[in-house]
Design an enzyme around this catalytic site. Sequence first.
Site, PDB file in Angstrom:
ATOM      1  N   ARG A  53       4.908  16.862   8.129  1.00 12.87           N
ATOM      2  CA  ARG A  53       3.963  16.477   7.255  1.00 12.87           C
ATOM      3  C   ARG A  53       2.564  16.337   7.396  1.00 12.87           C
ATOM      4  NH1 ARG A  53       6.656  10.525   5.374  1.00 12.87           N
ATOM      5  NH2 ARG A  53       5.550  11.024   3.338  1.00 12.87           N
ATOM      6  N   PRO A  54       2.069  17.660   7.805  1.00 13.45           N
ATOM      7  CA  PRO A  54       0.622  17.759   8.076  1.00 13.45           C
ATOM      8  C   PRO A  54      -0.460  17.205   7.126  1.00 13.45           C
ATOM      9  CG  PRO A  54       1.656  19.921   7.711  1.00 13.45           C
ATOM     10  CD  PRO A  54       2.786  18.860   7.406  1.00 13.45           C
ATOM     11  N   VAL A  55      -1.566  17.237   7.306  1.00 13.16           N
ATOM     12  CA  VAL A  55      -2.621  16.470   6.049  1.00 13.16           C
ATOM     13  C   VAL A  55      -3.648  17.515   5.856  1.00 13.16           C
ATOM     14  CG1 VAL A  55      -2.111  14.159   6.620  1.00 13.16           C
ATOM     15  CG2 VAL A  55      -3.726  15.115   8.050  1.00 13.16           C
ATOM     16  N   ASP A  56      -3.274  18.915   6.353  1.00  7.77           N
ATOM     17  CA  ASP A  56      -4.322  20.150   6.197  1.00  7.77           C
ATOM     18  C   ASP A  56      -4.923  20.144   4.799  1.00  7.77           C
ATOM     19  OD1 ASP A  56      -1.457  20.777   5.797  1.00  7.77           O
ATOM     20  OD2 ASP A  56      -2.224  22.863   5.175  1.00  7.77           O
ATOM     21  N   GLN A  57      -4.117  19.893   3.701  1.00  8.03           N
ATOM     22  CA  GLN A  57      -4.737  20.166   2.323  1.00  8.03           C
ATOM     23  C   GLN A  57      -5.510  18.824   2.076  1.00  8.03           C
ATOM     24  OE1 GLN A  57      -3.724  22.780   0.573  1.00  8.03           O
ATOM     25  NE2 GLN A  57      -2.621  23.342   2.633  1.00  8.03           N
ATOM     26  N   CYS A  86       6.606  12.327  11.713  1.00  8.60           N
ATOM     27  CA  CYS A  86       7.371  11.187  11.379  1.00  8.60           C
ATOM     28  C   CYS A  86       8.813  11.629  11.289  1.00  8.60           C
ATOM     29  CB  CYS A  86       6.812  10.623   9.937  1.00  8.60           C
ATOM     30  SG  CYS A  86       7.374  11.704   8.423  1.00  8.60           S
ATOM     31  N   ARG A 123       2.054   6.346   7.645  1.00 13.34           N
ATOM     32  CA  ARG A 123       1.390   7.539   7.078  1.00 13.34           C
ATOM     33  C   ARG A 123       0.487   7.473   5.884  1.00 13.34           C
ATOM     34  NH1 ARG A 123       2.169  12.677   8.397  1.00 13.34           N
ATOM     35  NH2 ARG A 123       1.926  13.128   6.199  1.00 13.34           N
ATOM     36  N   ARG A 167      10.067  -2.024   4.714  1.00  7.54           N
ATOM     37  CA  ARG A 167       8.879  -1.165   4.293  1.00  7.54           C
ATOM     38  C   ARG A 167       8.684  -1.079   2.774  1.00  7.54           C
ATOM     39  NH1 ARG A 167       7.477   3.782   7.971  1.00  7.54           N
ATOM     40  NH2 ARG A 167       5.960   3.795   6.343  1.00  7.54           N
ATOM     41  N   ILE A 170      11.607  19.456  -0.257  1.00 13.05           N
ATOM     42  CA  ILE A 170      10.219  18.945  -0.056  1.00 13.05           C
ATOM     43  C   ILE A 170      10.063  18.763   1.466  1.00 13.05           C
ATOM     44  CG2 ILE A 170       8.637  17.038  -0.471  1.00 13.05           C
ATOM     45  CD1 ILE A 170       9.202  18.803  -3.186  1.00 13.05           C
ATOM     46  N   ASP A 173      12.812  11.325  -2.858  1.00 10.67           N
ATOM     47  CA  ASP A 173      13.161   9.928  -2.599  1.00 10.67           C
ATOM     48  C   ASP A 173      14.240   9.414  -3.199  1.00 10.67           C
ATOM     49  OD1 ASP A 173      10.728  10.058  -1.052  1.00 10.67           O
ATOM     50  OD2 ASP A 173       9.663   8.899  -2.639  1.00 10.67           O
ATOM     51  N   LYS A 216       5.927   0.921  -4.793  1.00  9.50           N
ATOM     52  CA  LYS A 216       4.887   1.216  -3.160  1.00  9.50           C
ATOM     53  C   LYS A 216       4.181   2.040  -3.500  1.00  9.50           C
ATOM     54  CE  LYS A 216       7.312   3.305   0.037  1.00  9.50           C
ATOM     55  NZ  LYS A 216       6.551   4.297   0.597  1.00  9.50           N
ATOM     56  N   ASN A 217       4.307   3.288  -4.004  1.00 10.65           N
ATOM     57  CA  ASN A 217       3.638   4.410  -3.896  1.00 10.65           C
ATOM     58  C   ASN A 217       2.448   4.677  -4.743  1.00 10.65           C
ATOM     59  OD1 ASN A 217       5.056   5.288  -1.526  1.00 10.65           O
ATOM     60  ND2 ASN A 217       6.379   6.760  -2.670  1.00 10.65           N
TER      61      ASN A 217
HETATM   62  N1  EPU Z   1       2.061  18.904   3.032  1.00  6.34           N
HETATM   63  C1  EPU Z   1       1.430  19.848   3.938  1.00  6.34           C
HETATM   64  N2  EPU Z   1      -0.003  19.706   4.014  1.00  6.34           N
HETATM   65  C2  EPU Z   1      -0.393  18.634   3.383  1.00  6.34           C
HETATM   66  C3  EPU Z   1       0.218  17.657   2.745  1.00  6.34           C
HETATM   67  C4  EPU Z   1       1.720  17.950   2.423  1.00  6.34           C
HETATM   68  O1  EPU Z   1       2.066  20.723   4.365  1.00  6.34           O
HETATM   69  O2  EPU Z   1      -1.971  18.429   3.651  1.00  6.34           O
HETATM   70  C5  EPU Z   1       3.596  19.584   2.751  1.00  6.34           C
HETATM   71  C6  EPU Z   1       4.543  18.131   3.170  1.00  6.34           C
HETATM   72  O3  EPU Z   1       4.837  18.389   4.777  1.00  6.34           O
HETATM   73  C7  EPU Z   1       5.420  18.216   2.434  1.00  6.34           C
HETATM   74  C8  EPU Z   1       5.236  18.368   1.061  1.00  6.34           C
HETATM   75  O4  EPU Z   1       3.648  19.170   1.246  1.00  6.34           O
HETATM   76  O5  EPU Z   1       6.605  19.257   2.783  1.00  6.34           O
HETATM   77  C9  EPU Z   1       4.955  17.523   0.163  1.00  6.34           C
HETATM   78  O6  EPU Z   1       4.513  16.268   0.710  1.00  6.34           O
HETATM   79  P1  EPU Z   1       3.523  15.173   0.235  1.00  6.34           P
HETATM   80  O7  EPU Z   1       2.112  15.437   0.704  1.00  6.34           O
HETATM   81  O8  EPU Z   1       3.613  15.373  -1.152  1.00  6.34           O
HETATM   82  O9  EPU Z   1       4.110  13.986   0.743  1.00  6.34           O
HETATM   83  P2  EPU Z   1       3.420  12.746   0.947  1.00  6.34           P
HETATM   84  O10 EPU Z   1       2.132  12.527  -0.073  1.00  6.34           O
HETATM   85  O11 EPU Z   1       3.001  12.405   2.251  1.00  6.34           O
HETATM   86  C10 EPU Z   1       4.531  11.127  -0.972  1.00  6.34           C
HETATM   87  C11 EPU Z   1       5.199   9.768  -0.984  1.00  6.34           C
HETATM   88  C12 EPU Z   1       6.703   9.831  -0.267  1.00  6.34           C
HETATM   89  C13 EPU Z   1       7.402  11.009  -1.137  1.00  6.34           C
HETATM   90  C14 EPU Z   1       6.503  12.397  -1.112  1.00  6.34           C
HETATM   91  C15 EPU Z   1       7.117  13.550  -1.952  1.00  6.34           C
HETATM   92  C16 EPU Z   1       3.611   8.116  -0.740  1.00  6.34           C
HETATM   93  C17 EPU Z   1       2.974   7.100   0.269  1.00  6.34           C
HETATM   94  N3  EPU Z   1       4.649   8.783  -0.179  1.00  6.34           N
HETATM   95  O12 EPU Z   1       4.473  11.329   0.430  1.00  6.34           O
HETATM   96  O13 EPU Z   1       7.355   8.820  -0.172  1.00  6.34           O
HETATM   97  O14 EPU Z   1       8.543  11.342  -0.446  1.00  6.34           O
HETATM   98  O15 EPU Z   1       5.171  12.027  -1.641  1.00  6.34           O
HETATM   99  O16 EPU Z   1       7.452  12.861  -3.262  1.00  6.34           O
HETATM  100  O17 EPU Z   1       3.223   8.315  -1.847  1.00  6.34           O
HETATM  101  C18 EPU Z   1       8.829   7.223   0.565  1.00  6.34           C
HETATM  102  O18 EPU Z   1       8.347   6.208  -0.318  1.00  6.34           O
HETATM  103  O19 EPU Z   1       9.941   6.824   0.943  1.00  6.34           O
HETATM  104  C19 EPU Z   1       8.266   8.456   0.783  1.00  6.34           C
HETATM  105  C20 EPU Z   1       8.469   9.286   1.868  1.00  6.34           C
END
Ligand code: EPU
Length: 423
Positions: free
Chosen positions: A121-125, A116, A92, A396, A326, A304, A22-23
């Site tokens: 889970r912000p997207v600031d980065q 969520c 997301r 999902r 995480i 996960d 999926k990911n």
């Molecule tokens: N974070 C920030 N700012 C950002 C991005 C991330 O603060 O701009 C924080 C997040 O809040 C979290 C940490 O950084 O605390 C890591 O988050 P990451 O961005 O790596 O997570 P993600 O990319 O949103 C993906 C997977 C998740 C998996 C995580 C960690 C996808 C579509 N989703 O999420 O998968 O848990 O990486 O490995 O690839 C799942 O499949 O059930 C799932 C939740």
Amino acid sequence: MDKLAIEGGRTLSGEVRISGAKNAALPILCASLLAAEPVNLENVPDLKDVRTMLALLEQMGMRAETSGGAMSLDATHVDNPVAPYELVKTMRASILVLGPLLARFGTATVSLPGGCAIGARPVDQHIRGLQAMGAHIELAHGYIEARATRLKGAHIVTDMITVTGTENLLMAAVLADGETVLENAAREPEVGDLAHLLVAMGAKIDGIGTDRLVIQGVEKLHGAYHTVIADRIEAGTFLCAVAAAGGDVTLRQVRPHTLDAVISKLREAGVTIEEGDDWLRVRMNRRPHAVAVRTSEYPAFPTDMQAQFMALNAIAKGSAQVVETIFENRFMHVQELNRLGAHITVDGNTAFVTGMPALSGATVMATDLRASASLVIAGLCAQGETLVDRIYHLDRGYDRMEDKLTRIGANVRRVSANAGGRA
Ligand code: EPU
């Protein structure tokens, strides 16, 4: 809402074919936005999230054909670079269209995902990285509005390791002017799979699989063929199911080395695992030992798989701590597991699990995708019937899980919301 009814107590035996990840599939679908030629994919899992992503891309003008696990995506006619709130709020990962839209069309309007179930889970980065590449970004009315004439290569060090953040910036950088260096990049195999597709489309990327990706931007990308890698989390979930319920099961079409941390924890729990190039055989005929788990970025133990190991520890001999580093709110399965007779307490990001000799079936509620998987695993070893409510979460991210479980001997059936009766 559909439920899953599980009659516990059966051991599992036979073979399971693991689906595409999926990911990996989600960012790969978004990467097809980068070219005005078809991207042809194999091994795309049949999942709700994949259908949601396809719907999002189609409303932008993407033409898609699907047949079994094959999918052909043609972004030639994409003319509406907008990801509306209605779709983003359900998934997301929709944020993954931001980088490719901006890189190819110079404009993107993407709803902010918001919180969520598993945390803020912000997207600031993602935003900061795109700004470093010269994008003008405004946040207005709940939307990210991004503009750029052509993105420029940049040296980006993210504050933390982010999987979709790395993927978004990688997809933006492949069409940027000049060199981009992504430091602190996520090393998850799904990031690597996306990078391999981008290279097949004509991108120039060095350091794939490492935490330093170096990208030389190109003018344009072309179509490509690609097979999505195996889902290591689906595979890990089946390994845990056998470890908890007992049995002898062979998983086919897996990449064992992507599961090293999970396999080593299962061996510590007393599970016998043999591995080949693309298969894993898992055997278990006794109660597992409790194992301590601490989630971290790849190649360490994945967040996960945390919930599934919580279920395993719940029926193990001894006690163990499970630490989640995480996500700040990923223990919602704990109270549901306790409803099945587990003995788990939580303090901050640490759960303390005391294994019980048996669990007893009950009605429980799934709260997110991996939490659902942990309840299914607990249900497989609980005495009597477990009814897992809200399994749309499971749908999902797991490709026909109940069919795969049934084929290896589990007594699992879907109770449709409109079937009436007990459900
Ligand atoms: N974070 C920030 N700012 C950002 C991005 C991330 O603060 O701009 C924080 C997040 O809040 C979290 C940490 O950084 O605390 C890591 O988050 P990451 O961005 O790596 O997570 P993600 O990319 O949103 C993906 C997977 C998740 C998996 C995580 C960690 C996808 C579509 N989703 O999420 O998968 O848990 O990486 O490995 O690839 C799942 O499949 O059930 C799932 C939740």
